[in-house]
Design an enzyme around this catalytic site. Structure first.
Site, PDB file in Angstrom:
ATOM      1  CD1 TRP A   1      -3.459 -41.973 -42.338  1.00 52.84           C
ATOM      2  CD2 TRP A   1      -3.515 -39.678 -43.428  1.00 52.84           C
ATOM      3  NE1 TRP A   1      -3.484 -40.859 -41.380  1.00 52.84           N
ATOM      4  CE2 TRP A   1      -3.670 -39.608 -42.420  1.00 52.84           C
ATOM      5  CE3 TRP A   1      -3.247 -38.943 -44.372  1.00 52.84           C
ATOM      6  CZ2 TRP A   1      -3.841 -38.800 -41.504  1.00 52.84           C
ATOM      7  CZ3 TRP A   1      -3.147 -37.677 -43.576  1.00 52.84           C
ATOM      8  CH2 TRP A   1      -3.796 -37.482 -42.400  1.00 52.84           C
ATOM      9  CG  ASN A   2       2.098 -38.187 -44.252  1.00 60.58           C
ATOM     10  OD1 ASN A   2       2.024 -39.223 -44.471  1.00 60.58           O
ATOM     11  ND2 ASN A   2       2.662 -36.938 -43.959  1.00 60.58           N
TER      12      ASN A   2
ATOM     13  CE  LYS B   1      -0.126 -52.665 -41.775  1.00 66.86           C
ATOM     14  NZ  LYS B   1      -1.336 -50.950 -41.349  1.00 66.86           N
TER      15      LYS B   1
ATOM     16  N   GLY C   1       5.316 -42.062 -38.599  1.00 68.63           N
ATOM     17  CA  GLY C   1       4.001 -41.928 -38.708  1.00 68.63           C
ATOM     18  C   GLY C   1       3.279 -41.380 -37.077  1.00 68.63           C
ATOM     19  N   GLY C   2       2.562 -41.611 -36.342  1.00 67.96           N
ATOM     20  CA  GLY C   2       2.179 -40.181 -35.443  1.00 67.96           C
ATOM     21  C   GLY C   2       3.124 -41.593 -33.730  1.00 67.96           C
TER      22      GLY C   2
ATOM     23  CD  GLU D   1       9.480 -38.129 -40.226  1.00 69.46           C
ATOM     24  OE1 GLU D   1       8.525 -37.832 -39.470  1.00 69.46           O
ATOM     25  OE2 GLU D   1       8.952 -38.707 -41.385  1.00 69.46           O
ATOM     26  CG  LEU D   2       7.630 -41.126 -33.721  1.00 70.89           C
ATOM     27  CD1 LEU D   2       8.305 -41.553 -32.113  1.00 70.89           C
ATOM     28  CD2 LEU D   2       7.096 -42.135 -34.379  1.00 70.89           C
TER      29      LEU D   2
ATOM     30  CB  CYS E   1       6.052 -35.277 -39.874  1.00 75.68           C
ATOM     31  SG  CYS E   1       7.242 -35.805 -40.744  1.00 75.68           S
TER      32      CYS E   1
ATOM     33  CD  GLU F   1       2.225 -34.857 -35.582  1.00 72.62           C
ATOM     34  OE1 GLU F   1       3.013 -34.254 -37.173  1.00 72.62           O
ATOM     35  OE2 GLU F   1       2.547 -35.057 -35.128  1.00 72.62           O
TER      36      GLU F   1
END
Length: 491
Positions: free
Chosen positions: A150-151, A174, A227-228, A249-250, A283, A384
């Protein structure tokens, strides 16, 4: 309120469930749009549209034509940058002026990868076999699933989509259920640019209802996720069941390291930009600042003074510098971490409060926050937060900075502030991170790879390298010997 529909095969269609959910403005707290609540049947419909396009009209378009379509899309994004930015900002609460800059720059990704589309070359291999000719060709994989948080919905989708389309794949997107609207607005530009039906599709909803069926769909060949780390592990495990290719990419807990020989004014500005840009919801946030002992006190004092001057409020107001937290769950999480830091013994020297009042809308605001007396074993230094919360740690020398900087499960990014070329090279070599910034922070470009090591992810986005992440290498052998010997002596 505006009611959106799913975008599948260049058509606007209702979800099979005939259900929608509300998208909330993080500043006002009010619902402003209705987002389709898709499910497994919609996932299948979108994936099959992408698969049919891949096997059909998209496969018949030359690489040069693909490049021209991508370039056309870039020009349309530039034309509509302000309206796209307004939608994205309303959805995620980021400063409108910052989002506008991101989207204008986003167009350059399509120009860059459009230019690369007809320049992905194979190779002739000088093999050790006589009378046999071998060459390598690179081929697209098929349907690529892009899942974004969402960022930064539009930019992070572009990081995946531009190289994937350049390589000749088709896309199902998505986005996060919190920030879906801007992807629907982008879909309109795909139609206007002239992309064939099914090349780009958008389905929205919740992870267990639409995300999981997409990840497990047999016709999805490649998954690109941002995402996370917990969600990334679940996707990786699900994709492994059918051996899908995956890039992740976490999260990050990036060290921003300041040595005593640095230009301290520049370093203070770099530390502030590293953690408080996008209200810390990024991130690569430099959420751990490591200060050499000799400059610690003076640096913290200067850092806290400037941080307290931040202008906080409505993200649409160009005078403001800090916006709201995007989601209520994230707002609660940040508050919890501030409480955890205090309980662990960290000392708050700036911020830490929730802001309320008419100028703060629904009140989803947290002051830019700085904690000192932090040790690297504290949760506030290891986990985080994804918000405007900075942990300050001390170090003695280069070896100590490297030890503390690397003592973390993440490895997405790191910053170093020094005027010593020797020290800059040493730190860039020994810090375990996918990106190391020297005397700057958060710089990025479409022309260079980005990604993490350790639990910050797998794979790279950006640059020529990213195109081949969406392609398979095929080895072709051609014999020039007209006599094929028989396996059996009697034949």
């Amino acid at each position: 309120m505006k009611r959106y529909q799913l975008f599948i095969n260049n058509e606007w269609v209702d979800p099979q469930s005939k259900a929608w959910f509300e998208s909330l403005d993080p500043f006002s707290g009010e619902a402003w749009a209705e987002i389709p609540r898709a499910e497994a049947a919609d996932a299948d419909r979108a994936v099959m549209a992408a698969a049919n396009a891949f096997e059909g009209p998209w496969s018949r378009i030359s690489p040069s034509e693909r490049g021209m379509l991508l370039h056309k899309l870039g020009t349309l994004i530039e034309r509509d940058a302000e309206s796209l930015a307004a939608i994205e900002s309303r959805d995620n609460g980021k400063l409108t002026r910052d989002v506008l800059g991101q989207i204008k720059y986003m167009a350059k990704y399509y120009y860059y990868f459009g230019g690369l589309a007809d320049k992905i070359q194979g190779a002739v291999v000088p093999i050790d076999k006589p009378k046999v000719y071998n060459f390598i060709r690179y081929e697209p994989m098929g349907v690529v699933l892009s899942i974004t948080p969402w960022n930064s919905s539009l930019p992070l989708t572009t990081w995946k989509m531009a190289p994937a389309l350049c390589a000749g794949n088709t896309i199902v997107c998505k986005p996060s259920e919190y920030t879906s609207a801007s992807l629907f607005e982008l879909a309109k530009l795909f139609v206007e640019a002239g992309f064939p039906p099914g090349v780009f599709n958008v389905v929205t909803g919740f992870g267990d209802e639409i995300g999981d069926p997409l990840v497990r769909h047999p016709s999805v060949q490649r998954i690109a996720f941002t995402g996370g780390d917990e969600a990334g592990r679940r996707i990786y495990a699900a994709a492994a069941q059918s051996l899908k290719r995956v890039s992740l990419e976490l999260g990050g807990k990036s060290p921003n390291i300041v040595f005593d020989d640095a230009d301290l004014d520049q370093a203070v500005n770099g530390v502030i930009a590293g953690i408080f840009s996008a209200t810390g919801q990024t991130c690569v946030a430099g959420s751990r600042v490591l200060l050499q002992e000799s400059i610690h006190d003076a640096f913290v004092q200067r850092l806290a003074q400037i941080t307290k001057t931040a202008k906080i409020g409505n993200p649409a107001d160009p005078a403001n510098e800090i916006g709201p937290i995007t989601t209520k769950p994230q707002f609660d999480k940040i508050r919890d971490y501030i409480a955890i830091a205090k309980k662990e013994g960290a000392r708050c020297v700036a911020g830490g409060r929730v802001l309320t009042g008419p100028e703060f809308g629904a009140g989803q605001f947290i002051e830019p926050t700085i904690f000192v007396d932090v040790t690297n074993d504290m949760r506030i230094a290891q986990e985080e937060v994804f918000g405007p919360v900075l942990s300050v740690l001390k170090f003695k020398d280069e070896e100590d900075a490297i030890r503390i900087g690397n003592d973390i499960k993440f490895g997405l990014a790191a910053g170093v502030w020094t005027t010593s070329l020797h020290r800059a090279m040493l730190m860039s070599e020994r810090l375990k991170a996918g990106t190391v910034w020297i005397n700057n922070y958060r710089s990025s470009s479409y022309a260079t790879p980005f990604g993490g090591v350790k639990q910050s992810g797998i794979g790279r986005e950006g640059g020529i390298e990213s195109v081949k992440e969406f392609m398979e290498a095929k080895s072709v052998w051609i014999s020039t010997d007209l006599k094929m010997p028989s396996l059996f002596a009697g034949k």
